[in-house]
Design an enzyme around this catalytic site. Structure first.
Site, mmCIF file in Angstrom:
data_model
loop_
_atom_site.group_PDB
_atom_site.id
_atom_site.type_symbol
_atom_site.label_atom_id
_atom_site.label_comp_id
_atom_site.label_asym_id
_atom_site.label_seq_id
_atom_site.Cartn_x
_atom_site.Cartn_y
_atom_site.Cartn_z
ATOM 1 N N PHE A 24 79.182 -47.876 8.969
ATOM 2 C CA PHE A 24 78.361 -47.024 8.243
ATOM 3 C C PHE A 24 79.135 -45.939 7.368
ATOM 4 C CE2 PHE A 24 75.664 -48.502 11.865
ATOM 5 C CZ PHE A 24 74.379 -48.778 11.031
ATOM 6 N N CYS A 30 72.043 -35.980 -2.226
ATOM 7 C CA CYS A 30 70.769 -36.715 -2.531
ATOM 8 C C CYS A 30 70.081 -35.909 -3.782
ATOM 9 C CB CYS A 30 69.985 -36.715 -1.444
ATOM 10 S SG CYS A 30 68.684 -37.803 -1.401
ATOM 11 N N CYS A 34 64.379 -34.389 1.581
ATOM 12 C CA CYS A 34 63.041 -34.988 2.405
ATOM 13 C C CYS A 34 63.282 -34.003 3.720
ATOM 14 C CB CYS A 34 63.384 -36.063 2.834
ATOM 15 S SG CYS A 34 63.066 -37.263 1.435
ATOM 16 N N CYS A 37 65.349 -35.559 6.644
ATOM 17 C CA CYS A 37 66.675 -36.100 6.505
ATOM 18 C C CYS A 37 67.496 -35.660 7.637
ATOM 19 C CB CYS A 37 67.127 -35.748 5.397
ATOM 20 S SG CYS A 37 68.882 -36.352 4.886
ATOM 21 N N ASP A 38 68.309 -36.682 8.115
ATOM 22 C CA ASP A 38 69.195 -36.407 9.186
ATOM 23 C C ASP A 38 70.687 -36.204 8.672
ATOM 24 O OD1 ASP A 38 69.704 -39.009 8.565
ATOM 25 O OD2 ASP A 38 69.358 -39.800 10.586
ATOM 26 N N THR A 39 71.000 -36.215 7.733
ATOM 27 C CA THR A 39 72.040 -36.051 6.905
ATOM 28 C C THR A 39 72.576 -34.634 6.712
ATOM 29 O OG1 THR A 39 72.477 -38.268 6.069
ATOM 30 C CG2 THR A 39 74.012 -36.672 5.017
ATOM 31 N N GLU A 93 71.199 -48.604 1.924
ATOM 32 C CA GLU A 93 69.694 -47.994 2.224
ATOM 33 C C GLU A 93 69.835 -46.466 1.196
ATOM 34 O OE1 GLU A 93 70.410 -46.671 6.254
ATOM 35 O OE2 GLU A 93 70.193 -48.538 7.139
ATOM 36 N N HIS A 175 68.592 -46.754 17.524
ATOM 37 C CA HIS A 175 69.812 -46.096 17.776
ATOM 38 C C HIS A 175 69.303 -44.811 18.444
ATOM 39 C CE1 HIS A 175 68.474 -45.068 13.528
ATOM 40 N NE2 HIS A 175 69.113 -43.980 13.682
#
Length: 181
Positions: A24, A30, A34, A37-39, A93, A175
């Protein structure tokens, strides 16, 4: 130079390729905001395309997932060609709001509210379901379409929707369920 949040090796936990070992490459940044979002967009390090490919080559998987943030803002045809030259299968993605360079093997489009789609024929449509109207996605030409609960909060509602609309498949964040990255 690209701002990379992290590069790691794990198992694809979502969508069509669930269960596939993959490297990954998570880009920071971005064009949408959102709330789920997990980033961590503030985190990351600047890397050249050659450095990215070199780190990807440290892992045995052929499958590479470009994710983010929104990787479409940062990937180039030259990065795709470098990864292809290293023998990699490339999945992206994307939220679908920017045009993508040629050469990507599998496009997973995960449209978000507030984003105008510029990716019109992805391989996979993966919608994080928050109760929104999905009729705009019904006419999209895709190989695989899946609906994903929003951070696991509305799984029963997603299952109920899929049972009424069987063209959709359930995508869980596997995951997270098995506690891996």
């Amino acid at each position: 130079m690209k701002k990379i949040n992290e590069i790691f090796y794990s198992i694809q936990g979502e969508g069509y390729h669930t269960g596939t070992p993959a490297v990954f490459v998570r880009f920071s940044g971005c064009n949408l905001a959102c709330d789920f979002c997990d980033t961590q967009h503030a985190d990351g390090r600047l890397m050249s395309e050659a450095e990215i490919v070199s780190e990807v080559e440290n892992y045995p998987a052929k499958h590479v997932v470009l994710t983010g943030g929104e990787p479409g803002l940062y990937i180039t045809e030259s990065l795709i060609q470098l990864l292809k030259g290293a023998g990699k299968y490339i999945q992206i993605e994307t939220n679908g709001t920017v045009a993508l360079p040629a050469g990507i093997d599998w496009v997973t489009c995960s449209p978000k509210e507030g984003g105008e789609l510029h990716v019109t024929a992805p391989d996979e449509l993966k919608v994080v379901y928050t109760g929104q109207d999905l009729s705009e996605y019904e006419a999209m030409e895709v190989k695989f379409r899946c609906l994903q609960p929003c951070s696991g909060r509305n799984t029963a509602g997603v299952v109920a929707y899929i049972l009424q609309h069987p063209q959709w498949h359930l995508s869980l964040q596997t995951h997270k369920l098995i506690d891996i990255q």
